[in-house]
Design an enzyme around this catalytic site. Structure first.
Site, PDB file in Angstrom:
ATOM      1  N   CYS A 115       0.910  -1.206   0.236  1.00 25.28           N
ATOM      2  CA  CYS A 115       0.395   0.249  -0.082  1.00 25.28           C
ATOM      3  C   CYS A 115       0.955   1.016  -0.277  1.00 25.28           C
ATOM      4  O   CYS A 115       0.612   2.195  -0.743  1.00 25.28           O
ATOM      5  CB  CYS A 115      -0.722  -0.005   0.991  1.00 25.28           C
ATOM      6  SG  CYS A 115      -1.800   1.999   0.964  1.00 25.28           S
ATOM      7  N   CYS A 212      -6.601  -2.853   7.632  1.00 29.24           N
ATOM      8  CA  CYS A 212      -7.559  -1.860   7.240  1.00 29.24           C
ATOM      9  C   CYS A 212      -8.455  -2.879   6.734  1.00 29.24           C
ATOM     10  O   CYS A 212     -10.001  -2.931   7.375  1.00 29.24           O
ATOM     11  CB  CYS A 212      -7.170  -1.167   6.596  1.00 29.24           C
ATOM     12  SG  CYS A 212      -6.812  -1.355   5.103  1.00 29.24           S
TER      13      CYS A 212
END
Length: 381
Positions: A115, A212
């Site tokens: 990410c 997440c």
């Protein structure tokens, strides 16, 4: 020579635009508030990375709906513009799909690194430049220092908060543009005190613990949702060839796992290898987890010189093969433009393909880069 401002530019803060990547947590909120209080032209940006109404979302996780609301409130309190960008498709293509595929292949991926590499420090960074920002700041605990050859990446002053393991793939060009205002702080308490000083509602907000898009840390549940046919049953096999039992899918196991194998009796056995092709979970004694040779790929080198131009015998470095372990002495030998082999002075247990191997200087805190671990050599039982 003109005096540099705190972000390293020879102009007044109000003439320096900085985009702050805001997750809605206390760290990035403090970065934005502090820079605004110093007079910088701050622009806050929060990324919407997945569908908040989907089962993958977890209340309180990074970039969930509540976090976007919290980031927006900080911007309102400190009076700077804030934008929410829809990066759902980018995130799925660049991070989630690879995470699922890597798990199905028997690896143990780290999506947070991908990410940072493919979304925050690539796409968002380009957006920052499109907005005419002079730099981009984040709430990561890592230090950017100027050395003889330019900007260098260094571990955070607080070793318990250091995030260098997750930022090894930062390139030199990105490092030239990035800023990490919290890296010099000695503790998280200092960050929370700053949040209270600026009157931020997130001052006491808990840190997010999970990835997440992985609710409650259940990787297997997410993989089964993303790839409904993922959990293929197979055999649990000892290193010596004995079939010890059966399993309901390789995705339910990780290298080094001992509990939950369901094979009971005899000596303690650990998962030493996952063979997704044969649908086998291979187990052995704890000694079989140890390895000294770690092959790596996709090497990112931000140390001195060129990676391929290693001194005779290789690069003497320290390495981390897990984020929670301290760096250990090793020799790094290039085997190609972006591949290499790390020889550890002392064997490490549970080195797993898909994890990162991060390089550090021998006598300092400098991050020299890192690579992704491929199949390590397992010592014979």
């Amino acid at each position: 020579m003109a005096k540099l401002n705190s972000l390293g530019f020879d102009r007044a803060p109000e003439d320096t635009r900085v985009l702050v990547a805001m997750s809605g947590g206390v760290d990035s909120s403090v970065v934005a508030a502090q820079l605004k209080s110093e007079g910088y032209d701050v622009v806050g940006v929060t990324l919407q990375l997945y569908d908040h109404g989907a089962a993958l979302a977890k209340k309180g996780a990074c970039c969930a709906g509540r976090d976007i609301h919290d980031a927006r409130r900080v911007a309102e309190v400190m009076n700077f513009p804030h934008y929410v960008l829809d990066y759902e498709n980018k995130f799925r293509e660049s991070v989630i799909d690879e995470f699922a595929d890597a798990y199905l292949a028997g690896a143990t991926p780290i999506p947070c690194i991908r990410c940072n590499e493919r979304v925050k420090f690539r796409d968002l960074l380009e957006t920052a430049k499109d907005l005419d920002a002079d730099c981009m700041a984040t709430g990561h605990y890592i230090q950017r220092k100027m050395g003889a050859g330019g900007a260098e990446l260094h571990q955070a002053a607080d070793p318990t908060r250091d995030q260098s393991y997750f930022l090894f793939s930062t390139t030199q060009d990105q490092l030239d543009y990035l800023r990490f205002p919290l890296g010099h702080l000695k503790s998280k308490e200092e960050t929370r005190a700053l949040a209270a000083k600026y009157g931020l509602s997130v001052a006491d907000k808990p840190d997010s613990q999970d990835i997440c898009f992985v609710p409650n840390g259940s990787y297997a549940a997410v993989i089964e949702k993303l790839r409904p046919d993922a959990a293929q049953p197979g055999e649990i096999v000892h290193l010596d060839g004995r079939v010890m039992g059966s399993h309901k899918g390789v995705i339910h196991y990780t290298i080094g796992q001992r509990r939950g194998l369901g094979i009971g009796g005899g000596e303690p056995l650990y998962v030493v290898k996952l063979d997704a092709e044969k649908k086998q979970v291979i187990v052995g004694p704890k000694t079989a987890l140890a390895t000294r040779n770690v092959p790596i790929k996709e090497v990112n080198w931000i140390g001195p010189g060129r990676f391929e131009d290693a001194p005779e015998g290789g690069w003497p470095i320290r390495v981390k093969v897990r984020s929670t372990r301290p760096p250990k002495d090793a020799i790094l030998r290039p085997t190609g433009p972006n591949t290499g082999n790390v020889e550890l002075f002392l064997a490490e247990e549970g080195v797993a393909p898909g994890q990162a191997c991060v390089f550090y200087g021998l006598d300092d805190t400098r991050v020299l880069g890192g690579g992704w671990i491929t199949r390590p050599e397992v010592l014979a039982a």
